[in-house]
Design a protein around this motif. Structure first.
Motif, PDB file in Angstrom:
ATOM      1  N   GLN A 127     -12.192  37.534 -30.717  1.00  0.00           N
ATOM      2  CA  GLN A 127     -13.489  37.065 -31.165  1.00  0.00           C
ATOM      3  C   GLN A 127     -13.483  35.556 -31.337  1.00  0.00           C
ATOM      4  O   GLN A 127     -12.457  34.956 -31.685  1.00  0.00           O
ATOM      5  CB  GLN A 127     -13.881  37.732 -32.484  1.00  0.00           C
ATOM      6  N   VAL A 128     -14.648  34.963 -31.045  1.00  0.00           N
ATOM      7  CA  VAL A 128     -14.792  33.520 -31.197  1.00  0.00           C
ATOM      8  C   VAL A 128     -16.077  33.253 -31.965  1.00  0.00           C
ATOM      9  O   VAL A 128     -17.017  34.057 -31.947  1.00  0.00           O
ATOM     10  CB  VAL A 128     -14.841  32.797 -29.827  1.00  0.00           C
ATOM     11  N   ILE A 129     -16.113  32.125 -32.641  1.00  0.00           N
ATOM     12  CA  ILE A 129     -17.316  31.709 -33.365  1.00  0.00           C
ATOM     13  C   ILE A 129     -18.040  30.670 -32.523  1.00  0.00           C
ATOM     14  O   ILE A 129     -17.463  29.657 -32.137  1.00  0.00           O
ATOM     15  CB  ILE A 129     -16.962  31.119 -34.741  1.00  0.00           C
ATOM     16  N   ILE A 130     -19.294  30.945 -32.218  1.00  0.00           N
ATOM     17  CA  ILE A 130     -20.111  30.022 -31.435  1.00  0.00           C
ATOM     18  C   ILE A 130     -21.137  29.391 -32.377  1.00  0.00           C
ATOM     19  O   ILE A 130     -21.931  30.091 -33.003  1.00  0.00           O
ATOM     20  CB  ILE A 130     -20.840  30.748 -30.285  1.00  0.00           C
ATOM     21  N   LYS A 131     -21.085  28.078 -32.490  1.00  0.00           N
ATOM     22  CA  LYS A 131     -22.014  27.359 -33.357  1.00  0.00           C
ATOM     23  C   LYS A 131     -22.899  26.441 -32.515  1.00  0.00           C
ATOM     24  O   LYS A 131     -22.515  26.024 -31.432  1.00  0.00           O
ATOM     25  CB  LYS A 131     -21.260  26.529 -34.386  1.00  0.00           C
ATOM     26  N   GLY A 132     -24.062  26.142 -33.037  1.00  0.00           N
ATOM     27  CA  GLY A 132     -24.942  25.234 -32.330  1.00  0.00           C
ATOM     28  C   GLY A 132     -26.185  24.920 -33.120  1.00  0.00           C
ATOM     29  O   GLY A 132     -26.340  25.340 -34.277  1.00  0.00           O
ATOM     30  N   LEU A 151     -18.714  36.393 -31.618  1.00  0.00           N
ATOM     31  CA  LEU A 151     -18.752  37.194 -30.401  1.00  0.00           C
ATOM     32  C   LEU A 151     -17.356  37.466 -29.884  1.00  0.00           C
ATOM     33  O   LEU A 151     -16.404  36.727 -30.185  1.00  0.00           O
ATOM     34  CB  LEU A 151     -19.540  36.459 -29.304  1.00  0.00           C
ATOM     35  N   ARG A 152     -17.237  38.496 -29.104  1.00  0.00           N
ATOM     36  CA  ARG A 152     -16.008  38.702 -28.350  1.00  0.00           C
ATOM     37  C   ARG A 152     -15.969  37.697 -27.202  1.00  0.00           C
ATOM     38  O   ARG A 152     -17.005  37.218 -26.752  1.00  0.00           O
ATOM     39  CB  ARG A 152     -15.960  40.123 -27.775  1.00  0.00           C
ATOM     40  N   GLU A 153     -14.760  37.398 -26.744  1.00  0.00           N
ATOM     41  CA  GLU A 153     -14.652  36.491 -25.613  1.00  0.00           C
ATOM     42  C   GLU A 153     -15.337  37.100 -24.394  1.00  0.00           C
ATOM     43  O   GLU A 153     -15.243  38.290 -24.140  1.00  0.00           O
ATOM     44  CB  GLU A 153     -13.178  36.209 -25.289  1.00  0.00           C
ATOM     45  N   GLY A 154     -16.038  36.253 -23.646  1.00  0.00           N
ATOM     46  CA  GLY A 154     -16.716  36.744 -22.457  1.00  0.00           C
ATOM     47  C   GLY A 154     -17.761  35.759 -21.976  1.00  0.00           C
ATOM     48  O   GLY A 154     -17.827  34.614 -22.439  1.00  0.00           O
ATOM     49  N   THR A 155     -18.574  36.206 -21.054  1.00  0.00           N
ATOM     50  CA  THR A 155     -19.663  35.401 -20.508  1.00  0.00           C
ATOM     51  C   THR A 155     -20.979  35.980 -20.984  1.00  0.00           C
ATOM     52  O   THR A 155     -21.222  37.181 -20.830  1.00  0.00           O
ATOM     53  CB  THR A 155     -19.624  35.384 -18.975  1.00  0.00           C
ATOM     54  N   SER A 178     -26.147  30.073 -19.773  1.00  0.00           N
ATOM     55  CA  SER A 178     -24.992  30.926 -19.520  1.00  0.00           C
ATOM     56  C   SER A 178     -23.763  30.312 -20.183  1.00  0.00           C
ATOM     57  O   SER A 178     -23.443  29.145 -19.956  1.00  0.00           O
ATOM     58  CB  SER A 178     -24.762  31.067 -18.015  1.00  0.00           C
ATOM     59  N   LEU A 179     -23.097  31.100 -21.003  1.00  0.00           N
ATOM     60  CA  LEU A 179     -21.963  30.600 -21.780  1.00  0.00           C
ATOM     61  C   LEU A 179     -20.720  31.433 -21.519  1.00  0.00           C
ATOM     62  O   LEU A 179     -20.739  32.649 -21.654  1.00  0.00           O
ATOM     63  CB  LEU A 179     -22.297  30.643 -23.274  1.00  0.00           C
ATOM     64  N   LYS A 206     -14.225  28.923 -21.708  1.00  0.00           N
ATOM     65  CA  LYS A 206     -14.263  27.565 -21.172  1.00  0.00           C
ATOM     66  C   LYS A 206     -14.911  26.570 -22.123  1.00  0.00           C
ATOM     67  O   LYS A 206     -14.617  25.390 -22.094  1.00  0.00           O
ATOM     68  CB  LYS A 206     -15.024  27.555 -19.843  1.00  0.00           C
ATOM     69  N   ASN A 207     -15.839  27.046 -22.960  1.00  0.00           N
ATOM     70  CA  ASN A 207     -16.598  26.111 -23.791  1.00  0.00           C
ATOM     71  C   ASN A 207     -16.917  26.741 -25.134  1.00  0.00           C
ATOM     72  O   ASN A 207     -17.719  27.666 -25.217  1.00  0.00           O
ATOM     73  CB  ASN A 207     -17.893  25.710 -23.079  1.00  0.00           C
ATOM     74  N   THR A 208     -16.294  26.250 -26.195  1.00  0.00           N
ATOM     75  CA  THR A 208     -16.603  26.721 -27.549  1.00  0.00           C
ATOM     76  C   THR A 208     -17.098  25.571 -28.423  1.00  0.00           C
ATOM     77  O   THR A 208     -17.159  25.697 -29.642  1.00  0.00           O
ATOM     78  CB  THR A 208     -15.360  27.359 -28.194  1.00  0.00           C
TER      79      THR A 208
END
Length: 406
Positions: A18-23, A59-63, A79-80, A84-86
């Protein structure tokens, strides 16, 4: 036949990490936009930005296909790939042009013609299934219709996303429609879809759970997941292969056209319904030609039963692909047709069968089978039969998972 084009992009899960995506979401001038919607297309996964325009996903790692929307601004899709980009994401939204507002102010008239077009729109978009009766568009006046009398084409556009309350499945659906075109009996629509669960007591929750499972069973999502897992038979699917050829018993289009012209010229001398067994005149031949014109234009010739997986899928390093020749007949044996299905087929009325039959053909050489349960690019596949009968009201979010079997 209805051609169904739906814009479905979603997650290709690479691992359980899992990764944390912030924005953040801001206007073009950098002003934070509070309450902007940030969600994964066609899922129940979404958040709203806070007072500083910030958002966060775990989220889980993925596209992923992330959609960002805010009333008065243009919706954007991003598309993320988390591998490649966190880095923190910054979405700058452009204001919506005033052209569309002018169209609604000047052209939209909520008269009988608009009401008639609305009824056609709802029937085409939501469908005619049992579940479609439980769908209600809460803000229909955001719709503007145009009808081309020459081509018989109905198009629709929106000034803000549609809000659809689905009491059959227990969802509040936000549909940011990009295109809707209904040309005679050929339908295409695409857009961004956000699902939110409705609140309800135990009875409602139980009914929604049952309806969601019923909607899933036999669906294209169910088929794609079963094809990827190579357990079609266990899940109740039979897949056969056929080719489509011109029906030699049906007259050519040129012969039919000439027969119609001759009959129009001799309209006063024709007795319709009269059976002609021994044609003696050109007019008799014309009548027989038009009788044969009722035959199907094409014949389907079955040539392979229980198609092996090697004839349908390719496994690459990154994806599982679907690839086949001619047409596949997909039969789901564990659920009957709805009565409405054949009642809507005016040319071939019959009793409902105890199984559901759909057909698909490739519009491209290969297509990616997404782990979520759909064709990555829906324009790669053309669906007919039962899957074309089940429209928007029978679709589920791509993060839906049926209850585990005991």
């Amino acid at each position: 036949m209805k051609k169904l084009f739906l814009l479905f992009f979603l997650v290709s899960v690479a691992s359980n990490a899992q990764v944390i995506i912030k924005g953040s979401v801001v206007s073009f001038h950098g002003k934070p936009l509070e309450g902007a919607s940030v969600y994964l297309n066609n899922t129940t996964i979404g958040v709203y930005t806070d007072e500083e325009g910030n958002f966060e996903f775990i989220l889980r790692e993925g596209t992923y296909d992330i959609v960002v929307s805010f009333i008065g601004y243009k919706t954007i899709q991003h598309s993320l790939n988390t591998t490649k980009n966190t880095n923190p994401l910054v979405f700058k939204l452009l204001p919506e042009t005033t052209v569309l507002d002018e169209v609604f102010l000047k052209k939209t008239r909520y008269n009988n013609e608009w009401k008639y077009n609305l009824s056609r729109f709802k029937q085409a978009l939501l469908g005619r299934t049992v579940l479609a009766k439980n769908c209600k568009i809460l803000n229909p006046k955001v719709l503007h219709f145009e009808y081309d009398t020459k081509t018989g084409t109905l198009t629709a556009e929106i000034k803000e996303p549609l809000k659809i309350e689905h009491k059959g499945l227990g969802f509040l659906i936000t549909y940011d429609m990009v295109d809707f075109t209904l040309e005679k009996n050929r339908l295409s629509y695409l857009g961004y879809t956000k699902y939110e669960n409705l609140s309800g007591g135990k009875r409602k929750q139980k009914r929604w759970k049952q309806n969601r499972l019923k909607a899933f069973n036999g669906s294209r999502m169910h088929f794609v997941r079963s094809l990827r897992s190579q357990n079609l038979k266990e899940e109740g699917f039979i897949v056969n292969q056929f080719k489509r050829v011109l029906n030699a018993d049906r007259p050519s289009e040129e012969a039919i056209k000439k027969a119609r012209q001759l009959i129009r010229l001799n309209g006063g001398l024709i007795t319709f319904g009269k059976k002609i067994t021994n044609p003696k005149t050109p007019l008799d031949l014309a009548m027989i030609t038009l009788e044969k014109a009722r035959l199907p234009k094409y014949r389907d010739i079955l040539y392979k039963q229980n198609v092996p997986y090697s004839d349908m899928i390719l496994i690459s390093k990154k994806n599982i692909l679907i690839q086949f020749e001619d047409y596949l007949s997909v039969i789901y044996t564990k659920e009957p047709e709805e009565k409405n299905y054949m009642q809507n087929n005016f040319l071939n009325r019959r009793k409902a069968l105890d199984l559901q039959t759909s057909a698909i053909t490739m519009l491209t050489k290969t297509a990616i089978l997404d782990p979520s349960g759909d064709i990555r690019n829906p324009l790669d596949i053309f669906s007919e039969g039962y899957w074309s009968y089940e429209q928007f009201a029978d679709l589920l979010p791509l993060d839906y998972n049926p209850p585990k079997k005991n």
